[in-house]
Motif scaffolding. Structure first.
Motif, PDB file in Angstrom:
ATOM      1  N   ILE A 135       0.852  -1.205   0.000  1.00  0.00           N
ATOM      2  CA  ILE A 135       0.000   0.000   0.000  1.00  0.00           C
ATOM      3  C   ILE A 135       0.880   1.246   0.000  1.00  0.00           C
ATOM      4  O   ILE A 135       0.636   2.204  -0.771  1.00  0.00           O
ATOM      5  N   ARG A 136       1.911   1.254   0.814  1.00  0.00           N
ATOM      6  CA  ARG A 136       2.822   2.412   0.858  1.00  0.00           C
ATOM      7  C   ARG A 136       3.459   2.643  -0.510  1.00  0.00           C
ATOM      8  O   ARG A 136       3.628   3.799  -0.951  1.00  0.00           O
ATOM      9  N   LEU A 137       3.789   1.558  -1.191  1.00  0.00           N
ATOM     10  CA  LEU A 137       4.417   1.657  -2.500  1.00  0.00           C
ATOM     11  C   LEU A 137       3.449   2.213  -3.551  1.00  0.00           C
ATOM     12  O   LEU A 137       3.799   3.115  -4.326  1.00  0.00           O
ATOM     13  N   VAL A 138       2.222   1.709  -3.585  1.00  0.00           N
ATOM     14  CA  VAL A 138       1.251   2.218  -4.559  1.00  0.00           C
ATOM     15  C   VAL A 138       0.917   3.684  -4.294  1.00  0.00           C
ATOM     16  O   VAL A 138       0.788   4.480  -5.235  1.00  0.00           O
ATOM     17  N   LEU A 139       0.786   4.055  -3.040  1.00  0.00           N
ATOM     18  CA  LEU A 139       0.498   5.459  -2.727  1.00  0.00           C
ATOM     19  C   LEU A 139       1.648   6.360  -3.175  1.00  0.00           C
ATOM     20  O   LEU A 139       1.417   7.503  -3.605  1.00  0.00           O
ATOM     21  N   ALA A 140       2.885   5.859  -3.109  1.00  0.00           N
ATOM     22  CA  ALA A 140       4.021   6.630  -3.629  1.00  0.00           C
ATOM     23  C   ALA A 140       3.926   6.776  -5.140  1.00  0.00           C
ATOM     24  O   ALA A 140       4.267   7.839  -5.700  1.00  0.00           O
ATOM     25  N   GLU A 141       3.463   5.738  -5.823  1.00  0.00           N
ATOM     26  CA  GLU A 141       3.264   5.824  -7.270  1.00  0.00           C
ATOM     27  C   GLU A 141       2.210   6.873  -7.619  1.00  0.00           C
ATOM     28  O   GLU A 141       2.385   7.682  -8.550  1.00  0.00           O
ATOM     29  N   LYS A 142       1.118   6.860  -6.891  1.00  0.00           N
ATOM     30  CA  LYS A 142       0.066   7.848  -7.130  1.00  0.00           C
ATOM     31  C   LYS A 142       0.588   9.267  -6.893  1.00  0.00           C
ATOM     32  O   LYS A 142       0.292  10.189  -7.665  1.00  0.00           O
ATOM     33  N   GLN A 143       1.361   9.424  -5.839  1.00  0.00           N
ATOM     34  CA  GLN A 143       1.940  10.737  -5.533  1.00  0.00           C
ATOM     35  C   GLN A 143       2.893  11.180  -6.642  1.00  0.00           C
ATOM     36  O   GLN A 143       2.872  12.344  -7.067  1.00  0.00           O
TER      37      GLN A 143
END
Length: 335
Positions: free
Chosen positions: A317-325
């Motif tokens: 989840i932390r990784l995908v949220l970084a992608e979105k950011q």
């Protein structure tokens, strides 16, 4: 006999129903669904982007609940499959764990890292098993590729690319997929399959650099690993409605290329540089059935190493949220 309840009887609920019914030593005894229209349609075929969900559910053979509290109070189940919209995952999972029930919660784990942390803490306090349904870790071809890489026969990985193409999901009764506040959008629902596999295969990257359209229905990410490999993943919900769902990858090793395309025949190939063909035995199954079986074996007390831990899922989840950011801000994001 493991008594199983399914919370949420949409497409993924029906998928879990099929998987649980295929296991010896487990039985679906209860379902919980608040939408009467969904219950009324339980005997009709369902829709989804991958086949395998149960076309018919006989509710007469099950205890049917419309309220989770009532299901938990009845003590009818030892484990729950939680197949609800994403925004409900955290609170529903925590409530079930606190009631002393093992939980298999569909991916994505939650909408935020903070909610993931609450779920991890609840699992730790309860002593019960929490598994997040990242089915690609269990998909036979993806599992075979990982074993080939880890075995080292063909040398180290040089590069990898992953693709996941789909039309916009149209099978939810209230179109919750299209509401980013409830689903997290395409990156958290579809793209996360490959993000989690990249995490599983290569570990957490040092940084990510992503591009996307404005609603992030399309996203492409470069995952930076100092010293390699070079890794990219691309996904979209923007395909035409007539497009056949695609999940595919190409992984280049020093001594071989591994290819997979669910629409190809054969779907999985290993092309060795020296012309040899490794002896591969790909199980005739899918990641959904295999993840449910893995979960059932763990809660039955078998001493298995979990393929995915709650902390693993939290990091994804932390990784995908970084992608979105990264896509939103137009810059690389360091993990």
């Amino acid at each position: 006999m493991i008594r199983v309840g399914i919370v949420g009887l949409g497409y993924m609920g029906r998928m879990h129903y099929r998987c649980w019914n295929g296991l010896l030593g487990a039985k679906v005894t209860a379902v919980c669904e608040a939408n009467p229209k969904v219950l009324a349609a339980a005997g009709e075929p369902t829709k989804g982007n991958v086949g395998g969900a149960a076309d018919h559910i006989d509710l007469d053979s099950l205890k049917v609940f419309s309220d989770l509290d009532a299901l938990l109070a009845a003590r009818e189940v030892d484990a729950l499959s939680i197949t609800l919209p994403t925004f409900l995952h955290a609170d529903t999972t925590i409530k079930a764990l606190e009631a002393g029930v093992h939980v298999l919660c569909e991916k994505p784990m939650a909408l935020s890292v903070a909610d993931c942390d609450r779920m991890v803490a609840a699992a730790d306090r309860s002593g019960k098993t929490l598994q997040i349904g990242h089915c690609i870790r269990f998909w036979p071809e993806y599992e075979a590729a990982r074993e080939l890489i880890r075995g080292g026969t063909f040398g180290r990985p040089i590069a990898a690319s992953f693709r996941r193409y789909s039309a916009m999901p149209s099978w939810s009764p209230d179109s919750w997929f299209a509401d980013e506040q409830r689903s997290g959008g395409q990156p958290l629902d579809l793209h996360i399959h490959d993000t989690d596999y990249v995490h599983h295969l290569f570990g957490m990257p040092a940084s990510v650099s992503s591009v996307a359209d404005v609603p992030q229905s399309y996203i492409a990410t470069q995952y930076r690993y100092p010293g390699g490999p070079a890794v990219v993943a691309e996904s979209t919900w923007r395909m035409a409605g007539s497009f056949a769902f695609e999940m595919s990858f190409v992984i280049v090793l020093e001594g071989a290329t591994i290819l997979y395309d669910n629409n190809a025949s054969p779907a999985f190939r290993v092309l060795a540089s020296d012309g040899t063909s490794p002896d591969l035995r790909i199980p005739v199954s899918d990641g959904y059935a295999r993840e449910v079986e893995h979960f059932s074996r763990i809660i039955s007390g078998e001493p298995l190493q979990p393929v995915i831990t709650p902390t693993d899922a939290r990091e994804t989840i932390r990784l995908v949220l970084a992608e979105k950011q990264s896509a939103r801000e137009g810059r690389p994001v360091t993990l």
